[in-house]
Write an enzyme that holds these catalytic residues in place. Structure first.
Site, PDB file in Angstrom:
ATOM      1  N   ASP A 245      94.193  74.231 115.934  1.00  0.00           N
ATOM      2  CA  ASP A 245      95.229  74.054 114.902  1.00  0.00           C
ATOM      3  C   ASP A 245      96.313  75.114 114.963  1.00  0.00           C
ATOM      4  O   ASP A 245      97.363  74.961 114.343  1.00  0.00           O
ATOM      5  CB  ASP A 245      94.562  74.070 113.521  1.00  0.00           C
TER       6      ASP A 245
ATOM      7  N   HIS B 111      86.176  79.630 114.713  1.00  0.00           N
ATOM      8  CA  HIS B 111      85.586  78.321 114.967  1.00  0.00           C
ATOM      9  C   HIS B 111      84.081  78.466 114.932  1.00  0.00           C
ATOM     10  O   HIS B 111      83.539  79.465 115.384  1.00  0.00           O
ATOM     11  CB  HIS B 111      86.015  77.790 116.344  1.00  0.00           C
TER      12      HIS B 111
HETATM   13  C1  SDX Z   1      88.747  72.426 113.162  1.00  0.00           C
HETATM   14  O1  SDX Z   1      83.908  72.028 114.033  1.00  0.00           O
HETATM   15  C2  SDX Z   1      84.886  71.581 114.755  1.00  0.00           C
HETATM   16  O2  SDX Z   1      84.724  71.241 115.916  1.00  0.00           O
HETATM   17  C3  SDX Z   1      86.221  71.483 114.043  1.00  0.00           C
HETATM   18  C4  SDX Z   1      87.422  71.168 114.918  1.00  0.00           C
HETATM   19  C5  SDX Z   1      87.371  69.740 115.435  1.00  0.00           C
HETATM   20  O3  SDX Z   1      88.011  69.467 116.469  1.00  0.00           O
HETATM   21  O4  SDX Z   1      86.754  68.872 114.766  1.00  0.00           O
HETATM   22  O5  SDX Z   1      87.486  72.058 115.993  1.00  0.00           O
HETATM   23  C6  SDX Z   1      88.729  71.268 114.107  1.00  0.00           C
HETATM   24  O6  SDX Z   1      88.365  72.264 112.033  1.00  0.00           O
HETATM   25  C7  SDX Z   1      89.172  73.783 113.679  1.00  0.00           C
HETATM   26  C8  SDX Z   1      89.024  74.914 112.598  1.00  0.00           C
HETATM   27  C9  SDX Z   1      90.255  74.850 111.672  1.00  0.00           C
HETATM   28  N1  SDX Z   1      90.042  75.744 110.519  1.00  0.00           N
HETATM   29  C10 SDX Z   1      90.758  76.887 110.390  1.00  0.00           C
HETATM   30  O7  SDX Z   1      91.514  77.327 111.250  1.00  0.00           O
HETATM   31  C11 SDX Z   1      90.536  77.608 109.063  1.00  0.00           C
HETATM   32  C12 SDX Z   1      90.316  79.097 109.298  1.00  0.00           C
HETATM   33  N2  SDX Z   1      89.002  79.286 109.962  1.00  0.00           N
HETATM   34  C13 SDX Z   1      87.865  79.576 109.122  1.00  0.00           C
HETATM   35  O8  SDX Z   1      87.873  79.004 107.863  1.00  0.00           O
HETATM   36  C14 SDX Z   1      86.535  79.546 109.879  1.00  0.00           C
HETATM   37  O9  SDX Z   1      86.725  80.233 111.050  1.00  0.00           O
HETATM   38  C15 SDX Z   1      85.895  78.213 110.209  1.00  0.00           C
HETATM   39  C16 SDX Z   1      85.731  77.343 108.995  1.00  0.00           C
HETATM   40  C17 SDX Z   1      86.696  77.472 111.218  1.00  0.00           C
HETATM   41  C18 SDX Z   1      84.507  78.481 110.806  1.00  0.00           C
HETATM   42  O10 SDX Z   1      83.717  79.016 109.786  1.00  0.00           O
HETATM   43  P1  SDX Z   1      82.200  79.517 110.080  1.00  0.00           P
HETATM   44  O11 SDX Z   1      81.771  79.156 111.448  1.00  0.00           O
HETATM   45  O12 SDX Z   1      81.348  79.092 108.941  1.00  0.00           O
HETATM   46  O13 SDX Z   1      82.374  81.081 110.131  1.00  0.00           O
HETATM   47  P2  SDX Z   1      82.159  82.034 108.893  1.00  0.00           P
HETATM   48  O14 SDX Z   1      82.926  81.530 107.716  1.00  0.00           O
HETATM   49  O15 SDX Z   1      80.693  82.285 108.741  1.00  0.00           O
HETATM   50  O16 SDX Z   1      82.921  83.369 109.422  1.00  0.00           O
HETATM   51  C19 SDX Z   1      82.216  84.361 110.157  1.00  0.00           C
HETATM   52  C20 SDX Z   1      82.945  85.659 109.807  1.00  0.00           C
HETATM   53  C21 SDX Z   1      83.076  85.900 108.282  1.00  0.00           C
HETATM   54  O17 SDX Z   1      83.207  87.295 108.101  1.00  0.00           O
HETATM   55  P3  SDX Z   1      81.855  88.137 107.609  1.00  0.00           P
HETATM   56  O18 SDX Z   1      81.306  87.428 106.385  1.00  0.00           O
HETATM   57  O19 SDX Z   1      80.923  88.079 108.806  1.00  0.00           O
HETATM   58  O20 SDX Z   1      82.380  89.520 107.312  1.00  0.00           O
HETATM   59  O21 SDX Z   1      84.300  85.585 110.309  1.00  0.00           O
HETATM   60  C22 SDX Z   1      85.200  85.660 109.201  1.00  0.00           C
HETATM   61  C23 SDX Z   1      84.421  85.300 107.949  1.00  0.00           C
HETATM   62  O22 SDX Z   1      85.008  85.892 106.794  1.00  0.00           O
HETATM   63  N3  SDX Z   1      86.255  84.665 109.461  1.00  0.00           N
HETATM   64  C24 SDX Z   1      87.558  84.867 109.252  1.00  0.00           C
HETATM   65  C25 SDX Z   1      88.186  83.696 109.689  1.00  0.00           C
HETATM   66  N4  SDX Z   1      87.275  82.819 110.142  1.00  0.00           N
HETATM   67  C26 SDX Z   1      86.076  83.437 110.000  1.00  0.00           C
HETATM   68  N5  SDX Z   1      88.243  85.908 108.723  1.00  0.00           N
HETATM   69  C27 SDX Z   1      89.589  85.764 108.652  1.00  0.00           C
HETATM   70  N6  SDX Z   1      90.284  84.661 109.052  1.00  0.00           N
HETATM   71  C28 SDX Z   1      89.600  83.610 109.582  1.00  0.00           C
HETATM   72  N7  SDX Z   1      90.273  82.506 109.976  1.00  0.00           N
END
Ligand code: SDX
Length: 428
Positions: free
Chosen positions: A374, A317
């Site tokens: 989720d 998140h």
């Molecule tokens: C919602 O914003 C809100 O408030 C949203 C929400 C709401 O109520 O409105 O809470 C609802 O959208 C919840 C989130 C649902 N999405 C998912 O579950 C999809 C999976 N999660 C990811 O796509 C991700 O965690 C996000 C999109 C939720 C957040 O992305 P960020 O904050 O931009 O984080 P990032 O992509 O910069 O990740 C940081 C690191 C990265 O690794 P490095 O580049 O540092 O090596 O963490 C890794 C990412 O690759 N990472 C994950 C991961 N989420 C982040 N690796 C594996 N699996 C994951 N799910």
């Protein structure tokens, strides 16, 4: 050491100093007022994805990502989910206080009367193929709704914008249920004003023509109160969430002066993405494709592999760097409902194994990746006989009150301006 509430930046190329006011909120991080930064320096601040940017002031929802805290109008989400219901939560978000008994009754009655759709709108559904994703139909129908209601809204007239808000909150469940029924090619079930908001939605989803519930062994299996309570709690947990991606889109459309309902339709489209609200549908698809507890390790390895774009749906998140408080409530609810609703224990075991493995793996620990809202929703919705492609529409039903509350706050905020960020140009 200077004590005034300012922040000084130095351009080390010239030694020039620039001073900016620090704006303190009532809670959470302060903000440096950067509005004159470009005029002062001829440079932009650079922040793709707005990881360090406050786009507005707001008094609706507070999140503490480190503590895993979420409050609507100052009231903890745990209190609202256990001691109140979704209608109370809608009233609280819109009016800043919980309703009195009489206010609750009036609000409930108004939503029941507004749940019906203009007959002309029903024809829209026929334009969609049976296999149309309900999110496409939902977004199109809400855009169409704008053409049925006057767009010259006087935001200074409280009665007018309250009516606009009640109308969209009341009609979204009907539109979502009609989209589902259309996808099955079965007759629509009209709203029933004798039913509560959430029971009405489940009935419009499940009832046979004539409004009769499923005929069990020659008896009508009415919708169980435990099912209504579970879905109502899910709506409450999804009601608002500060300046998330879809809310930012709603505020962006609000800033151009377009009709409020097309702002909501834009929010619906933004929510559909699997990085956002679409994740709840992807979580179940992912649990089903993992298939067994034995396969979890293999998928965790893929999630950690920088060369594999596979991500663990329902994990991570932007704000929560601790457990998402909503996920905690849903996990407890899931455990409570396991028996009463006959939850799919195999999917629950796979989810539990993912959570246990990820929370003990340095890749997730170092990045502070925890289950989000989720991760658990899908298992409960599956037990409520709601198909995967309706999970994000369920999120829309819960979130519409948040979007419209944020729209109203934007319109009333004297500091609001059209959303028009700049860029770092890298072209020819
Ligand atoms: C919602 O914003 C809100 O408030 C949203 C929400 C709401 O109520 O409105 O809470 C609802 O959208 C919840 C989130 C649902 N999405 C998912 O579950 C999809 C999976 N999660 C990811 O796509 C991700 O965690 C996000 C999109 C939720 C957040 O992305 P960020 O904050 O931009 O984080 P990032 O992509 O910069 O990740 C940081 C690191 C990265 O690794 P490095 O580049 O540092 O090596 O963490 C890794 C990412 O690759 N990472 C994950 C991961 N989420 C982040 N690796 C594996 N699996 C994951 N799910």
């Amino acid at each position: 050491m200077r004590q005034d509430n300012t922040f000084t930046l130095t351009d080390n190329r010239t030694g020039k100093k620039y001073e900016y006011a620090i704006k303190e909120g009532s809670r959470g991080p302060a903000a440096v007022d950067m509005r004159t930064f470009f005029k002062d320096t001829g440079m932009f601040s650079y922040d793709p994805g707005y990881t360090s940017t406050a786009s507005c002031s707001s008094s609706i929802t507070f999140i503490d990502g480190e503590k895993g805290e979420l409050r609507y109008r100052g009231i903890p989400i745990e209190t609202l989910a256990t001691e109140h219901n979704y209608l109370d939560t809608c009233y609280l978000l819109l009016n800043e206080t919980l309703p009195t008994d009489n206010e609750r009754l009036q609000f409930d009655l108004e939503l029941r009367h507004r749940a019906f759709l203009h007959e002309g709108l029903r024809n829209l559904f026929n334009a969609f193929p049976d296999n149309a994703h309900p999110m496409a139909t939902l977004s199109a129908a809400v855009t169409a709704l704008a053409s049925f209601y006057d767009e010259h809204l006087d935001i200074c007239d409280e009665a007018e914008y309250t009516e606009m808000a009640s109308r969209i909150i009341a009609k979204i469940p009907t539109i979502a249920a009609f989209a589902y029924r259309h996808s099955l090619g079965i007759p629509f079930i009209q709203p029933d004003i004798d039913l509560s908001f959430t029971k009405n939605f489940l009935t419009m989803m499940r009832a046979y023509p004539g409004g009769k519930m499923h005929l069990g062994p020659l008896g009508h299996e009415d919708i169980k109160e435990v099912e209504v309570r579970a879905l109502d709690t899910i709506f409450t947990l999804h009601a608002d969430h500060e300046q998330n991606a879809s809310t930012t889109v709603v505020r962006g459309v609000a800033s151009t002066g377009a009709h409020p309902y097309v702002a909501i339709a834009s929010g619906i489209s933004a929510l559909w993405g699997r990085a956002h609200g679409g994740a709840n549908e992807s979580v179940i698809a992912q649990l089903e494709s993992i298939g067994s507890v034995e396969n979890v390790e293999k998928f965790i390895a893929r999630a950690k592999d920088p060369n594999d774009d596979f991500r663990l749906m329902g994990f991570g998140h932007r704000v929560y760097k601790n457990f998402d408080p909503r996920a905690k409530i849903l996990k407890k609810l899931q455990d409570e409902l396991k028996v009463t609703l006959g939850l799919n224990s195999e999917l629950m075991e796979i989810a539990a194994k993912i959570e246990e493995t990820a929370l003990n793996d340095d890749y997730f620990i170092s990045r502070k990746l925890y289950p989000n809202v989720d991760f658990y929703t899908g298992i409960i919705l599956t037990a409520l006989k709601i198909p995967k492609n309706m999970f994000t529409p369920i999120f829309v039903i819960g979130r519409t009150v948040g979007w419209i509350t944020q729209w109203i706050e934007f319109k009333k905020d004297p500091e609001s301006k059209i959303a028009r960020p700049r860029q770092l140009y890298t072209g020819k």
